[in-house]
Design an enzyme around this catalytic site. Structure first.
Site, PDB file in Angstrom:
ATOM      1  N   LEU A  47       0.683  -1.260  -0.035  1.00 57.56           N
ATOM      2  CA  LEU A  47      -0.048  -0.053   0.127  1.00 57.56           C
ATOM      3  C   LEU A  47       1.007   1.088   0.033  1.00 57.56           C
ATOM      4  CD1 LEU A  47      -2.766  -1.171   2.553  1.00 57.56           C
ATOM      5  CD2 LEU A  47      -2.946  -1.033   0.205  1.00 57.56           C
ATOM      6  N   LYS A  62      15.117  -6.957   3.766  1.00 60.83           N
ATOM      7  CA  LYS A  62      15.558  -6.048   4.891  1.00 60.83           C
ATOM      8  C   LYS A  62      17.036  -6.418   5.399  1.00 60.83           C
ATOM      9  CE  LYS A  62      10.831  -4.833   6.131  1.00 60.83           C
ATOM     10  NZ  LYS A  62       9.890  -4.392   7.415  1.00 60.83           N
ATOM     11  N   ASP A 109      10.956   1.098  11.122  1.00 60.75           N
ATOM     12  CA  ASP A 109       9.674   0.577  11.298  1.00 60.75           C
ATOM     13  C   ASP A 109       9.594   0.720  12.961  1.00 60.75           C
ATOM     14  OD1 ASP A 109       8.694  -0.807   9.506  1.00 60.75           O
ATOM     15  OD2 ASP A 109      10.314  -2.419   9.326  1.00 60.75           O
ATOM     16  N   ASN A 123       7.072 -14.885  24.286  1.00 61.80           N
ATOM     17  CA  ASN A 123       7.040 -15.549  23.078  1.00 61.80           C
ATOM     18  C   ASN A 123       6.582 -17.018  23.011  1.00 61.80           C
ATOM     19  OD1 ASN A 123       7.402 -15.220  19.866  1.00 61.80           O
ATOM     20  ND2 ASN A 123       9.279 -16.419  20.100  1.00 61.80           N
ATOM     21  N   VAL A 167      10.581 -19.653  23.747  1.00 63.84           N
ATOM     22  CA  VAL A 167      11.069 -18.617  24.774  1.00 63.84           C
ATOM     23  C   VAL A 167      12.482 -18.334  24.349  1.00 63.84           C
ATOM     24  CG1 VAL A 167      11.560 -18.426  27.068  1.00 63.84           C
ATOM     25  CG2 VAL A 167       9.495 -19.620  26.602  1.00 63.84           C
TER      26      VAL A 167
HETATM   27  P1  NAP Z   1       8.175 -13.069  12.187  1.00 66.09           P
HETATM   28  O1  NAP Z   1       9.553 -12.610  12.124  1.00 66.09           O
HETATM   29  O2  NAP Z   1       7.913 -14.328  11.052  1.00 66.09           O
HETATM   30  O3  NAP Z   1       7.645 -13.362  13.842  1.00 66.09           O
HETATM   31  C1  NAP Z   1       6.440 -14.144  13.905  1.00 66.09           C
HETATM   32  C2  NAP Z   1       6.054 -13.908  15.417  1.00 66.09           C
HETATM   33  O4  NAP Z   1       4.886 -14.592  15.611  1.00 66.09           O
HETATM   34  C3  NAP Z   1       7.113 -14.695  16.161  1.00 66.09           C
HETATM   35  O5  NAP Z   1       7.245 -14.304  17.598  1.00 66.09           O
HETATM   36  C4  NAP Z   1       6.498 -16.194  16.338  1.00 66.09           C
HETATM   37  O6  NAP Z   1       6.637 -16.831  17.411  1.00 66.09           O
HETATM   38  C5  NAP Z   1       5.019 -15.739  16.366  1.00 66.09           C
HETATM   39  N1  NAP Z   1       3.852 -16.724  16.016  1.00 66.09           N
HETATM   40  C6  NAP Z   1       3.799 -17.027  14.591  1.00 66.09           C
HETATM   41  N2  NAP Z   1       2.685 -18.028  14.687  1.00 66.09           N
HETATM   42  C7  NAP Z   1       2.480 -18.388  15.970  1.00 66.09           C
HETATM   43  C8  NAP Z   1       1.443 -19.270  16.675  1.00 66.09           C
HETATM   44  N3  NAP Z   1       0.727 -19.959  15.941  1.00 66.09           N
HETATM   45  N4  NAP Z   1       1.604 -19.163  18.091  1.00 66.09           N
HETATM   46  C9  NAP Z   1       2.401 -18.455  18.676  1.00 66.09           C
HETATM   47  N5  NAP Z   1       3.249 -17.374  18.144  1.00 66.09           N
HETATM   48  C10 NAP Z   1       3.248 -17.386  16.778  1.00 66.09           C
HETATM   49  O7  NAP Z   1       6.971 -11.873  11.458  1.00 66.09           O
HETATM   50  P2  NAP Z   1       7.106 -10.453  11.682  1.00 66.09           P
HETATM   51  O8  NAP Z   1       7.990  -9.841  10.541  1.00 66.09           O
HETATM   52  O9  NAP Z   1       7.735  -9.786  13.137  1.00 66.09           O
HETATM   53  O10 NAP Z   1       5.529  -9.727  11.676  1.00 66.09           O
HETATM   54  C11 NAP Z   1       4.782 -10.324  12.660  1.00 66.09           C
HETATM   55  C12 NAP Z   1       3.399  -9.525  12.393  1.00 66.09           C
HETATM   56  O11 NAP Z   1       3.501  -8.003  12.488  1.00 66.09           O
HETATM   57  C13 NAP Z   1       2.691  -9.727  11.174  1.00 66.09           C
HETATM   58  O12 NAP Z   1       1.316  -9.870  11.437  1.00 66.09           O
HETATM   59  C14 NAP Z   1       3.087  -8.665  10.087  1.00 66.09           C
HETATM   60  O13 NAP Z   1       2.020  -8.505   9.340  1.00 66.09           O
HETATM   61  C15 NAP Z   1       2.806  -7.546  11.162  1.00 66.09           C
HETATM   62  N6  NAP Z   1       3.669  -6.446  10.822  1.00 66.09           N
HETATM   63  C16 NAP Z   1       3.066  -5.116  10.875  1.00 66.09           C
HETATM   64  C17 NAP Z   1       3.813  -4.122  10.569  1.00 66.09           C
HETATM   65  C18 NAP Z   1       3.146  -2.468  10.781  1.00 66.09           C
HETATM   66  O14 NAP Z   1       3.737  -1.731  10.009  1.00 66.09           O
HETATM   67  N7  NAP Z   1       2.055  -2.689  11.118  1.00 66.09           N
HETATM   68  C19 NAP Z   1       5.302  -3.949  10.213  1.00 66.09           C
HETATM   69  C20 NAP Z   1       5.738  -5.309  10.154  1.00 66.09           C
HETATM   70  C21 NAP Z   1       4.999  -6.435  10.606  1.00 66.09           C
HETATM   71  P3  NAP Z   1       7.731 -18.289  17.518  1.00 66.09           P
HETATM   72  O15 NAP Z   1       9.139 -17.346  17.358  1.00 66.09           O
HETATM   73  O16 NAP Z   1       7.362 -19.163  18.392  1.00 66.09           O
HETATM   74  O17 NAP Z   1       7.796 -18.760  15.982  1.00 66.09           O
END
Ligand code: NAP
Length: 280
Positions: free
Chosen positions: A16, A66, A102, A151, A154
């Protein structure tokens, strides 16, 4: 001459950012254009070299580039270096300099939507992925030291805490431990992907026992109100969704590129309009 900005990623068609930045450039009468570029990992080096010689003025970087972009840049800001991820590149005196807006964008949104001085807040970050790391390191770099991380895995939270280069008073918690101590936090930031489409009725932890008046942010922006935020509101918290982080990280990049402060309210409206089902 018209300036050129853009975003590179794989995939990129969902982004977007082009509509948000182009509307703002137009509204402010800045002679520039922001274009999405679909760049595969194997083409990243060539793409960065191409953007350099073509005189591109700046660009955003999204998933999955990134981290891989860091060695391809001339200079990287210390915070982005510590986080290990760059989402914004600025051409400065002909050099490509990398930043991470970010975490900065998230903290700016808290200051705008809640309060300016966050230093005394007892904070819980739920999740320990890339977004959590950017937010955690940025909070610490700004003097917010009492930040715990919960998390599913952990050990990942422990690694974030052990490797952070700032001063911190942090504990790594399991999701169950976070639930049990939820009442002691005044700021809670949900950064896992739980609650996104199609799993919109799930939540990473229960908020039973939350202190009314706490500030609860979920960085997911679609749906606009996750199960986590609905529960937080029921317990009397002030809530914020991920639109704020998305818009403020873009606003900080916009300002670095153009030396002009964009209208954040208008940027939010542009994104909301697109998320509302209108083709953008
Ligand atoms: P990421 O690096 O893949 O990290 C995912 C996180 O979610 C990890 O802590 C993971 O835990 C946890 N997780 C995933 N599935 C899970 C489950 N079933 N049960 C418990 N924990 C679970 O992803 P990211 O880049 O940090 O992004 C995370 C979220 O933030 C996404 O929804 C993304 O769209 C959003 N986001 C938003 C913005 C914004 O500008 N608003 C910017 C960036 C990201 P484990 O370590 O145990 O796998």
């Amino acid at each position: 001459m018209k300036k050129l900005f853009g975003v590179i990623g794989d995939p990129i068609s969902h982004s977007l950012s082009p509509v948000m930045h182009n509307r703002e450039l137009n509204e402010l009468g800045i002679d520039a254009y922001y274009h999405p570029f679909h760049i595969k990992g194997e083409d990243l080096k060539t793409a960065v070299e191409g953007m350099k010689v073509m005189g591109m003025n700046g660009f955003n970087i999204t998933i999955p580039h990134k981290t891989a972009i860091i060695p391809l840049l001339d200079k990287v800001d210390p915070l982005a270096e510590a986080i290990g991820a760059v989402n914004t590149v600025v051409r400065e005196n002909g050099l490509f300099v990398g930043y991470n807006t970010d975490g900065e964008g998230f903290v700016a949104s808290l200051k705008e939507d809640w309060k300016d001085d966050l230093s005394g807040e007892k904070t819980l970050i739920v999740g320990a992925g890339g977004a959590a790391k950017a937010i955690y390191y940025t909070l610490l770099s700004k003097g917010v030291h009492q930040v715990d991380i919960a998390n599913r895995t952990v050990q990942t939270a422990k690694n974030l805490i052990e490797n952070q280069p700032y001063q911190a008073d942090s504990q790594a918690l399991s999701l169950k431990e976070a639930e049990a101590s939820i009442g002691k936090y005044s700021l809670i930031i949900q950064t896992t992907s739980i609650g996104m489409e199609p799993d919109i009725y799930s939540s990473p932890i229960s908020l039973q026992g939350l202190t009314p008046g706490a500030f609860v942010s979920d960085i997911i922006y679609n749906p606009g109100e996750t199960q986590f935020l609905k529960e937080a509101a029921r317990y009397g918290a002030t809530t914020q969704n991920g639109l704020a982080m998305l818009v403020y990280q873009g606003a900080l990049a916009f300002e670095k590129w153009t030396n002009t402060k964009p209208n954040v309210t208008r940027m939010k409206e542009t994104i909301q309009h697109c998320l509302g089902g209108t083709s953008c």
